[in-house]
Design an enzyme around this catalytic site. Sequence first.
Site, PDB file in Angstrom:
ATOM      1  N   THR A  15       3.042   2.124  -6.109  1.00 26.02           N
ATOM      2  CA  THR A  15       2.978   3.566  -6.310  1.00 26.02           C
ATOM      3  C   THR A  15       1.732   4.200  -5.715  1.00 26.02           C
ATOM      4  O   THR A  15       0.641   3.633  -5.739  1.00 26.02           O
ATOM      5  CB  THR A  15       3.046   3.950  -7.804  1.00 26.02           C
ATOM      6  N   THR A  16       1.935   5.400  -5.228  1.00 23.50           N
ATOM      7  CA  THR A  16       0.840   6.314  -4.921  1.00 23.50           C
ATOM      8  C   THR A  16       1.194   7.654  -5.547  1.00 23.50           C
ATOM      9  O   THR A  16       2.254   8.215  -5.236  1.00 23.50           O
ATOM     10  CB  THR A  16       0.670   6.498  -3.403  1.00 23.50           C
TER      11      THR A  16
END
Length: 214
Positions: A15-16
């Site tokens: 994730t970002t």
Amino acid sequence: MSQNNPANELVLKGTTTIGVVCTDGVILASDTRVTMGYYIAHTAGKKVYKIDDHIGMTIAGTVADAQRVVDILTANAHLYKINMNRPIPVASAARLVANLLFSARYIPLSTQVLVGGIDDTGSHVFNLDPYGSLHEEKMISTGSGSPVALGVLEDKFKENSTIAETLPIIARAVNAAMKRDVASGNNYNIIVINQHGYTELTTEEKAKLLHAGS
């Protein structure tokens, strides 16, 4: 605690996510890749959720834990509006999440979230870790791609900028993280929350932003 502490491994998750405060609202963004170690479980995962017309929330970490937090916050935000006849303040929504995470600290919910929105006191973004620590930020990124995204944000982002000025920077930051972090990728979502409500950018709008930020 050391034997049952999934929060210690949160940094290894994918994730970002990004949250920034602008003069006229808030921007939330994330990639869409969902991973299980090196296995890509989903290419179009949802990581930014609408809590109410004036509040959104990003998630990073274990999806099931994060979705439970989203569901509880959404239900309580709607109950607050019914009981008080006004939308829940952003700070109150963030504090509710902090209390929920802190209450589960012995078996932590393995998620880091950003709660952002706009209310009578202005635009706000709050960063919460798995133990319920609560910090208000002007610009923040979470997840495994955050070091790359923060590199772009710290170079380009300026406080007291408008949403229109900041959007190309957000698109560039997420795109950079997707290129350099194996657990982030496939596509990305950008959400704008302002006085007009909660709006998700279209594919065409995102493409224009990348071109403008290049």
